[in-house]
Write a protein that holds these residues in place. Structure first.
Motif, mmCIF file in Angstrom:
data_model
loop_
_atom_site.group_PDB
_atom_site.id
_atom_site.type_symbol
_atom_site.label_atom_id
_atom_site.label_comp_id
_atom_site.label_asym_id
_atom_site.label_seq_id
_atom_site.Cartn_x
_atom_site.Cartn_y
_atom_site.Cartn_z
ATOM 1 N N LEU A 14 0.806 -1.220 0.000
ATOM 2 C CA LEU A 14 0.000 0.000 0.000
ATOM 3 C C LEU A 14 0.841 1.272 0.000
ATOM 4 C CD1 LEU A 14 -2.803 -0.995 2.541
ATOM 5 C CD2 LEU A 14 -2.877 -1.083 0.051
ATOM 6 N N CYS A 15 1.993 1.215 0.621
ATOM 7 C CA CYS A 15 2.820 2.426 0.799
ATOM 8 C C CYS A 15 4.279 2.097 0.493
ATOM 9 C CB CYS A 15 2.712 2.966 2.231
ATOM 10 S SG CYS A 15 1.047 3.045 2.882
ATOM 11 N N PRO A 16 4.633 1.917 -0.788
ATOM 12 C CA PRO A 16 5.999 1.482 -1.124
ATOM 13 C C PRO A 16 7.084 2.493 -0.787
ATOM 14 C CG PRO A 16 4.754 2.007 -3.105
ATOM 15 C CD PRO A 16 3.786 2.029 -1.982
ATOM 16 N N MET A 17 6.697 3.655 -0.244
ATOM 17 C CA MET A 17 7.696 4.638 0.190
ATOM 18 C C MET A 17 7.581 4.877 1.699
ATOM 19 S SD MET A 17 7.833 7.440 -2.920
ATOM 20 C CE MET A 17 9.030 8.417 -2.019
ATOM 21 N N PHE A 18 7.267 3.823 2.456
ATOM 22 C CA PHE A 18 7.119 3.962 3.910
ATOM 23 C C PHE A 18 8.458 3.773 4.621
ATOM 24 C CE2 PHE A 18 7.289 -0.604 3.731
ATOM 25 C CZ PHE A 18 7.813 -0.982 4.969
ATOM 26 N N LEU A 19 8.496 4.285 5.851
ATOM 27 C CA LEU A 19 9.585 4.002 6.785
ATOM 28 C C LEU A 19 8.963 3.534 8.100
ATOM 29 C CD1 LEU A 19 11.928 7.078 6.248
ATOM 30 C CD2 LEU A 19 12.495 4.707 5.713
ATOM 31 N N LEU A 20 9.496 2.471 8.638
ATOM 32 C CA LEU A 20 9.094 2.009 9.969
ATOM 33 C C LEU A 20 10.238 2.351 10.908
ATOM 34 C CD1 LEU A 20 6.892 0.472 11.548
ATOM 35 C CD2 LEU A 20 8.123 -1.642 11.045
ATOM 36 N N PRO A 32 10.233 -0.535 -0.647
ATOM 37 C CA PRO A 32 11.113 -0.843 -1.787
ATOM 38 C C PRO A 32 11.400 0.357 -2.686
ATOM 39 C CG PRO A 32 8.915 -1.794 -2.099
ATOM 40 C CD PRO A 32 8.976 -1.308 -0.685
ATOM 41 N N THR A 33 10.402 1.207 -2.877
ATOM 42 C CA THR A 33 10.633 2.382 -3.734
ATOM 43 C C THR A 33 11.571 3.361 -3.050
ATOM 44 O OG1 THR A 33 8.462 2.154 -4.766
ATOM 45 C CG2 THR A 33 9.522 4.311 -4.936
ATOM 46 N N LEU A 34 11.399 3.542 -1.749
ATOM 47 C CA LEU A 34 12.268 4.450 -1.010
ATOM 48 C C LEU A 34 13.706 3.944 -1.035
ATOM 49 C CD1 LEU A 34 11.949 7.097 0.486
ATOM 50 C CD2 LEU A 34 11.702 5.813 2.612
ATOM 51 N N GLN A 35 13.882 2.648 -0.867
ATOM 52 C CA GLN A 35 15.225 2.082 -0.903
ATOM 53 C C GLN A 35 15.840 2.247 -2.303
ATOM 54 O OE1 GLN A 35 17.203 0.458 1.809
ATOM 55 N NE2 GLN A 35 18.557 1.203 0.183
ATOM 56 N N LYS A 36 14.983 2.220 -3.334
ATOM 57 C CA LYS A 36 15.460 2.380 -4.711
ATOM 58 C C LYS A 36 16.057 3.764 -4.942
ATOM 59 C CE LYS A 36 13.939 1.687 -9.494
ATOM 60 N NZ LYS A 36 12.806 1.281 -10.364
ATOM 61 N N LEU A 41 22.843 2.908 -0.248
ATOM 62 C CA LEU A 41 22.750 3.182 1.185
ATOM 63 C C LEU A 41 21.742 2.241 1.817
ATOM 64 C CD1 LEU A 41 23.316 4.944 3.713
ATOM 65 C CD2 LEU A 41 21.446 6.442 2.949
ATOM 66 N N GLN A 42 22.173 1.454 2.784
ATOM 67 C CA GLN A 42 21.257 0.579 3.501
ATOM 68 C C GLN A 42 20.496 1.422 4.516
ATOM 69 O OE1 GLN A 42 20.463 -2.676 3.004
ATOM 70 N NE2 GLN A 42 18.880 -2.249 4.519
ATOM 71 N N LEU A 43 19.228 1.713 4.198
ATOM 72 C CA LEU A 43 18.447 2.599 5.049
ATOM 73 C C LEU A 43 18.178 1.995 6.414
ATOM 74 C CD1 LEU A 43 15.876 4.017 2.450
ATOM 75 C CD2 LEU A 43 17.854 5.177 3.431
ATOM 76 N N GLY A 45 18.608 0.641 9.852
ATOM 77 C CA GLY A 45 19.682 0.852 10.817
ATOM 78 C C GLY A 45 20.155 2.291 10.875
ATOM 79 N N GLN A 46 19.741 3.129 9.867
ATOM 80 C CA GLN A 46 20.117 4.537 9.860
ATOM 81 C C GLN A 46 19.144 5.337 10.725
ATOM 82 O OE1 GLN A 46 22.799 5.870 8.219
ATOM 83 N NE2 GLN A 46 23.396 3.821 7.527
ATOM 84 N N GLY A 47 19.618 6.446 11.269
ATOM 85 C CA GLY A 47 18.739 7.351 11.990
ATOM 86 C C GLY A 47 17.942 8.184 11.005
ATOM 87 N N PHE A 48 16.668 8.360 11.278
ATOM 88 C CA PHE A 48 15.805 9.087 10.352
ATOM 89 C C PHE A 48 16.345 10.494 10.081
ATOM 90 C CE2 PHE A 48 12.273 11.990 9.553
ATOM 91 C CZ PHE A 48 11.664 11.379 8.465
ATOM 92 N N LEU A 49 16.725 11.196 11.139
ATOM 93 C CA LEU A 49 17.210 12.564 10.980
ATOM 94 C C LEU A 49 18.637 12.617 10.433
ATOM 95 C CD1 LEU A 49 15.725 14.280 14.164
ATOM 96 C CD2 LEU A 49 14.881 14.345 11.807
ATOM 97 N N ASP A 50 19.301 11.447 10.361
ATOM 98 C CA ASP A 50 20.611 11.393 9.720
ATOM 99 C C ASP A 50 20.476 11.275 8.202
ATOM 100 O OD1 ASP A 50 21.927 11.517 12.161
ATOM 101 O OD2 ASP A 50 21.853 9.329 12.413
ATOM 102 N N VAL A 51 19.343 10.730 7.757
ATOM 103 C CA VAL A 51 19.117 10.539 6.323
ATOM 104 C C VAL A 51 18.355 11.714 5.721
ATOM 105 C CG1 VAL A 51 18.042 9.058 4.572
ATOM 106 C CG2 VAL A 51 19.124 8.031 6.586
ATOM 107 N N PHE A 52 17.400 12.247 6.528
ATOM 108 C CA PHE A 52 16.529 13.290 6.004
ATOM 109 C C PHE A 52 16.695 14.592 6.778
ATOM 110 C CE2 PHE A 52 14.424 9.226 5.199
ATOM 111 C CZ PHE A 52 14.183 9.310 3.830
ATOM 112 N N GLU A 53 16.556 15.695 6.038
ATOM 113 C CA GLU A 53 16.533 17.014 6.656
ATOM 114 C C GLU A 53 15.094 17.522 6.660
ATOM 115 O OE1 GLU A 53 17.956 21.627 5.777
ATOM 116 O OE2 GLU A 53 18.624 19.993 4.460
ATOM 117 N N LEU A 54 14.591 17.863 7.823
ATOM 118 C CA LEU A 54 13.236 18.389 7.922
ATOM 119 C C LEU A 54 13.248 19.876 7.538
ATOM 120 C CD1 LEU A 54 11.816 16.713 11.145
ATOM 121 C CD2 LEU A 54 10.838 16.596 8.867
#
Length: 330
Positions: A14-20, A32-36, A41-43, A45-54
């Motif tokens: 339902l949400c191929p660009m989700f993060l848990l 899978p789309t987000l990882q693509k 980069l193996q998402l 194990g990464q910190g959310f705020l280390d990968v993304f800037e709000l």
């Protein structure tokens, strides 16, 4: 309680660009789309705020603040290049303290499809982005078809215009083209000479050998006139065996005499058509634009006609200048 594996499978569908993410903001699973988007980069194990800037809300700088943003829209970008813009929505998981963060491209979808080579398989089947992609593709195809049609129409229009100005038998310009050239030169106040050429004894070729022989003679005469003139001169067939040559920027009488002499000499030579000799000659009259204080196309054409008639009265196969006629009125 739903099995975690079932939850992940459901989210992937339902949400191929989700993060848990867990309560500390560590990514546990990624769609899978987000990882693509970050294949190197193996998402997990990464910190959310280390990968993304709000980007918005700007007040969110910690994981607890992020977890409190249920139902609020997030605007974020990747820290690294390409810094694709994303939108997100946080859905807290009540028992684990973590959350599901669903991401989408928003208005950046076209850039994302281009940058990451995404296809419809990378989106949920109900995602409106698929409809947008189809619309964009259809629009692109329609625009390409429109461009192709316009090019064909322009080509057809140019071909039609060229045909309208061309004598089909000889490939020379026709009377309409000559009128256009004269009008342009007169309006531009350009100096030029107009030479009127008539083939002598052409009717006898037609009567003796037929129209096919006459057509051959006209084609050979046209070739000779083109060979004896410049690219920027205009050679036109204006009647059955009548031709007009407009010499742009040329008003020297001695030069025009020399050109007329070569034309007469070459056109006097017999032409062979199916082993039959076709003999014609040429009478020529020439007028200069510089001979008229107020120049009109009809006036210079009439002056060249008078010179041509004088050449015929003087025995044909010769050239006369309007300026030499006793009744010339510049």
């Amino acid at each position: 309680m739903t099995d975690p594996r079932e939850l992940v499978s459901l989210l992937e569908t339902l949400c191929p660009m989700f993060l848990l993410v867990d309560q500390n903001g560590c990514i546990q699973q990624a769609g899978p789309t987000l990882q693509k988007l970050r294949p190197d980069l193996q998402l997990v194990g990464q910190g959310f705020l280390d990968v993304f800037e709000l980007i918005r809300p700007r007040t969110v700088t910690t994981i607890p603040a992020l977890m409190s943003m249920a139902r609020a829209k997030l605007h974020l970008k990747f820290h690294d290049e390409p810094r694709t813009a994303l939108k997100g929505l946080v859905a807290p998981l009540p028992h684990s303290g973590g959350a599901v963060i669903n991401l989408s491209f928003g208005i950046s979808i076209l850039d994302a499809v281009r940058d990451y080579a995404l296809t419809s398989a990378d989106f949920s089947g109900t995602d409106l982005a698929i409809e947008l992609l189809y619309l964009v593709e259809a629009k692109s195809a329609a625009m390409e078809a429109s461009r192709s049609l316009n090019l064909r129409l322009q080509g057809a229009m140019l071909a039609a215009e060229e045909q309208a100005y061309t004598d089909t038998l000889t490939g020379l310009k026709n009377r309409r083209a000559m009128d256009h050239v004269l009008a342009h030169m007169i309006s531009a106040n350009s100096a030029f000479a107009l030479m009127h050429l008539d083939l002598d004894f052409f009717k006898s070729v037609n009567d003796r050998l037929g129209h096919a022989a006459g057509d051959f003679v006209l084609q050979q005469a046209a070739r000779i006139m083109l060979e004896e003139t410049r690219d920027n001169d205009t050679v036109a067939r204006v009647g059955g065996d009548e031709f007009v040559i407009v010499f742009k920027g040329l008003t020297r009488e001695d030069t025009l005499e020399a050109i007329a002499g070569r034309l007469i000499q070459r056109l006097n030579e017999p032409m062979l058509f199916q082993n039959q000799k076709c003999s014609v000659s040429a009478s020529i009259g020439t007028a200069l634009s510089t001979q008229f204080q107020v120049l009109k196309a009809a006036d210079i054409l009439h002056a060249a006609d008078l010179a041509l008639y004088q050449a015929k009265r003087d025995g044909r196969s010769c050239h006369r200048l309007y300026s030499t006629l006793t009744n010339a009125r510049p």
